[in-house]
Design an enzyme around this catalytic site. Structure first.
Site, short mmCIF file in Angstrom:
data_model
loop_
_atom_site.label_atom_id
_atom_site.label_comp_id
_atom_site.label_asym_id
_atom_site.label_seq_id
_atom_site.Cartn_x
_atom_site.Cartn_y
_atom_site.Cartn_z
N HIS A 157 0.79 -1.17 0.01
CA HIS A 157 -0.07 0.17 -0.08
C HIS A 157 0.91 1.23 0.13
O HIS A 157 1.82 1.24 0.74
CB HIS A 157 -0.89 0.04 1.30
CG HIS A 157 -1.75 1.28 1.34
ND1 HIS A 157 -2.89 1.43 0.55
CD2 HIS A 157 -1.68 2.44 1.99
CE1 HIS A 157 -3.37 2.66 0.87
NE2 HIS A 157 -2.58 3.14 1.65
N ASP A 162 -15.28 2.01 7.72
CA ASP A 162 -14.13 2.86 7.06
C ASP A 162 -14.79 3.70 6.20
O ASP A 162 -14.21 5.06 5.88
CB ASP A 162 -12.89 2.14 6.62
CG ASP A 162 -11.83 3.12 6.02
OD1 ASP A 162 -11.34 3.91 6.70
OD2 ASP A 162 -11.62 3.23 4.90
N ARG A 178 -14.79 12.60 7.54
CA ARG A 178 -13.56 12.96 7.76
C ARG A 178 -13.39 14.18 6.77
O ARG A 178 -12.56 15.05 6.83
CB ARG A 178 -12.19 11.98 7.88
CG ARG A 178 -12.41 11.29 9.19
CD ARG A 178 -11.38 10.06 8.96
NE ARG A 178 -10.08 10.31 8.78
CZ ARG A 178 -9.23 9.74 8.05
NH1 ARG A 178 -9.57 8.52 7.60
NH2 ARG A 178 -8.00 10.14 7.67
N SER A 188 -7.69 3.62 9.02
CA SER A 188 -8.24 3.40 7.78
C SER A 188 -7.48 2.62 6.90
O SER A 188 -8.11 1.65 6.14
CB SER A 188 -8.42 5.01 7.18
OG SER A 188 -8.80 4.81 5.94
N LYS A 229 -8.66 -1.77 5.97
CA LYS A 229 -8.88 -2.49 4.74
C LYS A 229 -7.85 -3.48 4.09
O LYS A 229 -8.31 -4.77 3.85
CB LYS A 229 -8.78 -1.37 3.66
CG LYS A 229 -10.12 -0.35 3.86
CD LYS A 229 -10.30 0.41 2.79
CE LYS A 229 -9.15 1.49 2.52
NZ LYS A 229 -9.17 2.54 3.58
#
Length: 423
Positions: free
Chosen positions: A82, A161, A168, A183, A187
């Site tokens: 990620h 999320d 947010r 967050s 995931k």
């Protein structure tokens, strides 16, 4: 009996939330029994007061438990990657097929761009026929047959999320490290990979502007992974200058294919290889040399199979822009600065990105960089090539680029890989 107002008050006053309070409030918010304004107040309290490592781990677990987990019956070790987002960051495109060609399975559930940072799914949708939405069965089959899949997250993953992220975004609580980290990790852990490598970017084109902020986020992410039994490593990487020489959608796909075919910009190749080595180490395949596999052409073959498996034609021509505008170098010298954030905003204004999640993107829009910092330029030579289907967008892009370029007598040297954070 737990009440939302008591949870808000506790965090407002700097108290540590209990596991029971966290699990209740996340579950109740997901079900709709905690109101949006109450969760907005709690998010601001977290933004201002922070959370300790235990609170963050529990909050992440509660978001995971708000939905389902992918159950991947795969006969290879699974590992994911990620990135926290940047400009010209197309690394997932060559990285996923490369790591798969090395023997691991890469279930890369990706997202779309918003603002100045690009989205992997938007880039891949430049390829004719390619589709992002896959079922869990299709994901599992492709992982077993190809070894890599890049697709949209399934609906059941971490629904808390999705709700909280949107909240947010409109309450100025995006930049909270506990909320950012939970967050990302909710995931990623729900995807079911055994290992995870994080590319935490820092610099003008990143969300974490300073190395200190990036280091804090990286440590928080790695600690969450450890708390949930997922082997996790984070790399801090520079995002003061765009990655590679292409920023946009189709232009980044084309550059990724260059890398897979043995060429491409040095920085894209370097980061791809470094991240691949970290992923393979977590997958128990440290003996495999990703540089050798990349040079062999096997990663490109895996790319073609991966794109074809999702309905795309890897040999098809990519979209071309209706209009091209060239920005020239102002004088002779060394290109000393090319600001990543400014280039990202310019590409967004040209149509490569979106201001709202529901906006469409232009697949042909983007920017080609004919020079990078440290390279010699001559007055009048092409420096940037702006691509768009809407010529009226060029003026806004040029405004964004007004202070992005500096030509001088010397250029600072910045390492691409700043440091590595491990559990």
């Amino acid at each position: 009996m737990i009440a939302a107002v008591d949870v808000i008050r506790a965090k407002r006053d700097g108290e540590r939330l209990t596991d029971e309070q966290i699990n209740w409030v996340v579950g109740a918010y997901t079900r709709g029994t905690v109101a949006e304004e109450q969760m907005a107040a709690l998010a601001m309290a977290i933004f201002l007061r922070g959370m300790d490592a235990g609170e963050i781990a529990t909050w992440t677990g509660a978001m995971i438990d708000s939905g389902s987990r992918l159950s991947l019956a795969v006969d290879r070790p699974t590992v994911d990657k990620h990135s926290t987002g940047g400009v010209g960051d197309k690394i997932t495109l060559p990285l996923a097929p490369l790591v798969a060609a090395c023997g691991a399975a890469v279930p890369q559930l990706s997202g779309r761009g918003l603002g100045h940072t690009g989205g992997t799914l938007d880039k891949l949708e430049s390829i004719p026929g390619w589709r992002a939405a896959l079922s869990t069965e299709e994901i599992t089959r492709q992982l077993n047959e190809v070894g890599a899949v890049v697709c949209a997250a399934t609906e059941g993953l971490a629904p808390a999320d999705r709700k909280l992220y949107a909240l947010r975004d409109v309450t100025s609580t995006v930049e909270s490290i506990p909320l950012i980290a939970s967050s990302i990790m909710s995931k990623k852990i729900a995807e079911g990979s055994a290992g995870l490598v994080l590319d935490v970017k820092t610099g003008s084109g990143a969300f974490m502007k300073t190395p200190e902020q990036a280091r804090e986020l990286a440590r928080t992410l790695v600690d969450i992974g450890a708390a949930h039994g997922v082997a996790t490593t984070a790399l801090l990487t520079d995002m003061s200058t765009p990655l590679g020489r292409a920023v946009g959608n189709a232009v980044e796909v084309a550059e990724a294919v260059e890398v897979l075919r043995g060429g491409g910009p040095e920085d894209v190749v370097e980061l791809t290889i470094v991240l691949a080595r970290e992923m393979l180490a977590l997958a128990g395949l440290a003996e495999v040399d990703p540089a050798r596999v990349l040079a062999s052409g096997k990663a490109y073959e895996t790319w073609c199979r991966m794109i074809s498996a999702q309905g795309g034609d890897p040999e098809a021509a990519l979209p071309r822009p209706a209009h091209v505008h060239v920005v020239e170098a102002p004088r002779d010298g060394l290109l000393s600065r090319l600001d990543a954030y400014a280039v990202g905003v310019a590409a967004w204004r040209l149509g490569a990105g979106r201001a709202r999640r529901e906006d469409a993107v232009q697949h042909a829009a983007g920017i080609l960089l004919h020079a990078k910092p440290g390279e010699q330029v001559s007055a009048g030579q092409p420096l940037l090539e702006l691509h768009t289907d809407t010529p009226g967008a060029v003026a806004g892009a040029l405004d964004a680029l007004a202070d992005a370029v500096e030509v001088g007598d010397r250029a600072p040297t910045r390492p691409l890989i700043l440091e590595t954070v491990r559990a």
